[in-house]
Design an enzyme around this catalytic site. Structure first.
Site, PDB file in Angstrom:
ATOM      1  N   CYS A  76      19.064  55.040  39.083  1.00  0.00           N
ATOM      2  CA  CYS A  76      19.936  55.921  38.286  1.00  0.00           C
ATOM      3  C   CYS A  76      19.106  56.850  37.400  1.00  0.00           C
ATOM      4  O   CYS A  76      19.457  58.015  37.193  1.00  0.00           O
ATOM      5  CB  CYS A  76      20.870  55.099  37.394  1.00  0.00           C
ATOM      6  SG  CYS A  76      21.964  54.028  38.303  1.00  0.00           S
TER       7      CYS A  76
HETATM    8  C1  BEZ Z   1      19.235  51.299  40.088  1.00  0.00           C
HETATM    9  O1  BEZ Z   1      19.859  52.243  39.629  1.00  0.00           O
HETATM   10  O2  BEZ Z   1      18.030  51.296  40.131  1.00  0.00           O
HETATM   11  C2  BEZ Z   1      19.955  50.106  40.623  1.00  0.00           C
HETATM   12  C3  BEZ Z   1      21.152  49.711  40.068  1.00  0.00           C
HETATM   13  C4  BEZ Z   1      21.787  48.590  40.568  1.00  0.00           C
HETATM   14  C5  BEZ Z   1      21.211  47.889  41.627  1.00  0.00           C
HETATM   15  C6  BEZ Z   1      20.032  48.317  42.192  1.00  0.00           C
HETATM   16  C7  BEZ Z   1      19.389  49.431  41.688  1.00  0.00           C
END
Ligand code: BEZ
Length: 210
Positions: free
Chosen positions: A45
């Site tokens: 994200c």
């Molecule tokens: C991420 O944004 O890195 C992420 C969020 C939830 C699960 C896996 C990755």
């Protein structure tokens, strides 16, 4: 049942990192992107929001307003933005909704319980100036989206909303486009003065008309 292409994008009011916002008022007559993120302070994200900020000029030149959704609170969002700006060499200045009560997440069907009961998946809606949903993509938490693909789709959506054309596989801005099946070849020749190349009666190309 979830939202589908052609549906009116539901309006909402939400607390965001840029204050309390009415979604429709924020969009005005622009195109819009509403996209969700599983959680603050997560690595994928962080790169996605940084990339969106770095592409700010590309979105603005296409008359697109961007709004992100995450189900964490506003203080968390503000702290996370500092990290995003630092690590992605970006300046996030689009609103991120603090959707702690999951109002927007539920309204836009961004929680897929068999993927996660609590976090949103990576949903992305493109909304036209008529407030209708033009595109929906849904990615799992583990896969970051390709924002160049999103810009490419917007180019296609904006072109095809103004001209009787469709865009072929892997089309990019400036390449030949396809004459829609509803137009006869005779009419197409008149309508597209740059020329019409007939490969099959149903497969006709013309240079990008705009
Ligand atoms: C991420 O944004 O890195 C992420 C969020 C939830 C699960 C896996 C990755």
């Amino acid at each position: 049942m979830g939202l589908r292409l052609g549906d009116i994008a539901p309006n909402f009011q939400a607390n965001t990192t840029l204050g309390f916002i009415d979604f429709y008022a924020y969009l005005g007559n622009s195109w819009g992107i509403l996209f969700s993120h599983p959680a603050d302070f997560t690595p994928v994200c962080t790169t996605e929001l940084g990339k969106t900020a770095l592409l700010q000029e590309s979105f603005a030149s296409r008359n697109i307003k961007v709004m992100a959704v995450s189900v964490d609170d506003i203080d968390s969002h503000h702290n996370w933005i500092k990290d995003i700006n630092e690590t992605q060499q970006a300046t996030v200045n689009f609103p991120i909704i603090a959707d702690e009560k999951k109002v927007v997440a539920v309204l836009y069907d961004m929680i897929h319980p068999n993927a996660s009961e609590t976090q949103t998946v990576r949903s992305l809606f493109i909304i036209g100036p008529d407030k209708k949903i033009k595109l929906i993509i849904v990615y799992p938490a583990s896969t970051g989206r390709n924002f160049y693909e999103i810009l490419r789709v917007i180019d296609s959506l904006q072109l095809t909303s103004n001209h009787s054309v469709a865009t072929p596989a892997d089309w990019k801005q400036g390449e030949d486009v396809i004459v829609v099946p509803a137009i006869s070849t005779e009419d197409a020749i008149e309508k597209f003065p740059k020329g019409v190349k007939v490969i099959k009666p149903y497969l006709r190309y013309t240079p990008q008309p705009d």
